[in-house]
Design an enzyme around this catalytic site. Structure first.
Site, PDB file in Angstrom:
ATOM      1  N   ASP A 159      -2.001  -1.218   5.705  1.00 32.47           N
ATOM      2  CA  ASP A 159      -2.126  -0.063   7.213  1.00 32.47           C
ATOM      3  C   ASP A 159      -3.734   0.013   7.077  1.00 32.47           C
ATOM      4  O   ASP A 159      -4.492   0.413   8.292  1.00 32.47           O
ATOM      5  CB  ASP A 159      -1.385   1.041   7.592  1.00 32.47           C
ATOM      6  CG  ASP A 159      -2.048   2.026   6.412  1.00 32.47           C
ATOM      7  OD1 ASP A 159      -2.983   2.268   4.909  1.00 32.47           O
ATOM      8  OD2 ASP A 159      -3.169   3.263   7.309  1.00 32.47           O
ATOM      9  N   ASP A 165       0.713  -1.081  -0.030  1.00 33.32           N
ATOM     10  CA  ASP A 165      -0.346   0.359   0.652  1.00 33.32           C
ATOM     11  C   ASP A 165       0.720   1.321   0.357  1.00 33.32           C
ATOM     12  O   ASP A 165       2.350   1.122   0.371  1.00 33.32           O
ATOM     13  CB  ASP A 165      -0.622   0.478   1.792  1.00 33.32           C
ATOM     14  CG  ASP A 165      -2.090   1.060   1.355  1.00 33.32           C
ATOM     15  OD1 ASP A 165      -2.460   1.247   0.385  1.00 33.32           O
ATOM     16  OD2 ASP A 165      -2.829   0.981   2.458  1.00 33.32           O
ATOM     17  N   ASP A 171      -0.174   5.199   1.181  1.00 37.35           N
ATOM     18  CA  ASP A 171      -0.505   6.185   2.541  1.00 37.35           C
ATOM     19  C   ASP A 171      -0.269   5.070   3.963  1.00 37.35           C
ATOM     20  O   ASP A 171      -1.137   3.952   3.814  1.00 37.35           O
ATOM     21  CB  ASP A 171      -1.724   6.988   2.562  1.00 37.35           C
ATOM     22  CG  ASP A 171      -1.493   7.229   0.935  1.00 37.35           C
ATOM     23  OD1 ASP A 171      -1.302   8.879   0.775  1.00 37.35           O
ATOM     24  OD2 ASP A 171      -2.316   7.401  -0.317  1.00 37.35           O
TER      25      ASP A 171
END
Length: 358
Positions: free
Chosen positions: A292, A98, A100
Site C-alpha cells: 500500500d 507488505d 502495515d
C-alpha cells in the site's frame, strides 16, 4: 541608535560581508556564503518535503475528478481474479506481502498494528500453498512478533534485513534455505543508532510525533501531528539528516524514513528472495506483490520491468502507481488471499483426478 545594514558579496573570499554603519562607528559581521546557501538549500528542501507530506495524505475531494478513470486502468484484483489466475497457469506463484496497511490496518499507534486472527490463519494457509514473504519497512523482529508465522520469509527495514523460514517446509528443505540471512548494510548500524537518539530528542517538543527504530532505518511518524507542526517537524528531520550524507530520506503514508543511501529497496529484496528460491532466471515463475505504500512501488516497478507477475496496490484513492491491480483495504486483501488458497486446492484436486485417469 539607528543602524543601516549593507550586504556586500565578496567574490575573492566567497563570503558575505554585512557592513553595519552606525552614527558612532561601523562594524562588520562575516558570514560564510556556504552557510547561507546551505540554509537556503535546506529551506527549499523542507518546502518540497512539506508538499510531499501533504500529497501522501490524499482525500476524496482532491482525487475524485479522475478516480473513475484510474479504476479503469487499475481494476480490482478481486474482479479480475480469473484473468490473473489464467495468466499464472503453469507457473509457480510466489507471494510478497507488505504488512502495515496490507495485512493490518493503519492505526495511530504503530506499536498496536496487530494482525487479526483471521488474517493470520489466511496467511498460514497461503504459505502452505505458495512460497510467501513479508516485505516491510518495519524492523524484522518486530513484524515477526506481529505475524508469528515461522514458515514465512521476512524482509524487514525495506529489505535490508532478510531471514528465511525457521520451520521446514517444502520450499526450504535444505539447510541453506532454513538459515538464510542477508544484511547488506550492517556497517550503517552505529550511524542509524546515533540518528535515532538525535531524532528522539528533536521530536520531544512536537506533540503526536513518534520516532521508531527499525534497525536499519529510522521512522518518524506524523500521523498524529497537527498539520501546523509539519514544517517544524520537517525542519528538525532535515537538521539531523544534513550531517549524514550517507543516509537518505524517503516517505510513506504519514511517515518519514531515514535509511542507508545504497542501491537497495523492496524491488531488490524481491529479486534476492526469488534467487534464494532458485526462481530468479525462470520463465515459469509468477510473483504477486501486494502493498500500500510508496516504498512498494520499487517492487511494483521491478515486476513490470521484468514482465513477470503483477503488483497489487492497496488503496481507496487514485494515485500514480506501477501496480496493475488494486484492492481497497486489508479485508479485501484477505478475500483475495483466501480465493488464492481455494483456487490452489481446486487445481490440486483437478490434477489428482487427471493422474488417476491416466
Amino acid at each position: 541608535m539607528t543602524q543601516q545594514q549593507n550586504v556586500v558579496m565578496s567574490e575573492t573570499k566567497s563570503e558575505v560581508v554585512a557592513q553595519n554603519k552606525a552614527q558612532q562607528g561601523g562594524g562588520y559581521i562575516s558570514i560564510s556564503r556556504r552557510s547561507i546557501l546551505k540554509n537556503l538549500e535546506i529551506n527549499g528542501r523542507v518546502n518540497g518535503l512539506i508538499e510531499s507530506m501533504k500529497a501522501s495524505s490524499p482525500t476524496h475531494s482532491s482525487l475524485s475528478q479522475y478516480q473513475t478513470s484510474w479504476i479503469v486502468h487499475h481494476p480490482s484484483a478481486l474482479d479480475m481474479f480469473d484473468q490473473i489466475m489464467e495468466a499464472s497457469k503453469g507457473k509457480q506463484i510466489v507471494m510478497f506481502l507488505d504488512y502495515d496497511g496490507t495485512l493490518s490496518p493503519i492505526v495511530e499507534d504503530p506499536d498496536r498494528a496487530y494482525m487479526s486472527n483471521s488474517m493470520r490463519k489466511t496467511v498460514r494457509k497461503l504459505a502452505r500453498c505458495f512460497p510467501t514473504a513479508i516485505v516491510t519497512g518495519r524492523c524484522k523482529d518486530k513484524v515477526y512478533n506481529f505475524v508469528r508465522l515461522a514458515e514465512l520469509y521476512y524482509a524487514g527495514s525495506h529489505g535490508l534485513d532478510i531471514k528465511g523460514p525457521t520451520r521446514t517446509s517444502k520450499y526450504n528443505k535444505d539447510r541453506k534455505a532454513e538459515t538464510l540471512i542477508f544484511q547488506p548494510a550492517t556497517q550503517f548500524l552505529p550511524m542509524i543508532d546515533h540518528v535515532y537518539q538525535q531524532l528522539v530528542d528533536k521530536m520531544k517538543p512536537i506533540p503526536g510525533s513518534m520516532v521508531e527504530h527499525n534497525k536499519f532505518c529510522v521512522s518518524i511518524h506524523f500521523r498524529c501531528v497537527d498539520e501546523k507542526k509539519w514544517i517544524e517537524l520537517a525542519h528538525q528531520v532535515k537538521s539531523v539528516l544534513k550531517n549524514y550524507p550517507k543516509l537518505r530520506l524517503t516517505q510513506g503514508r504519514k511517515v518519514l524514513e531515514i535509511r542507508p543511501n545504497i542501491k537497495w529497496d523492496k524491488g531488490k529484496a524481491l529479486e534476492f528472495l526469488l534467487e534464494s528460491l532458485g526462481l530468479s532466471n525462470c520463465n515459469n515463475v509468477f510473483p504477486i506483490y501486494i502493498g500500500d505504500d510508496q516504498s512498494d512501488e520499487d517492487a511494483f516497478k521491478k515486476l513490470r520491468d521484468k514482465g513477470q507477475g503483477f503488483g497489487i496496490l492497496v488503496s481507496k484513492f487514485a494515485k500514480e502507481t506501477s501496480a496493475s491491480y488494486t484492492l481497497q483495504e486489508p479485508n479485501e486483501v484477505m478475500d483475495f488471499l483466501q480465493r488464492l488458497v481455494e483456487w490452489k486446492k481446486v487445481s490440486l484436486r483437478a490434477r489428482s483426478k487427471v493422474l488417476m485417469c491416466t
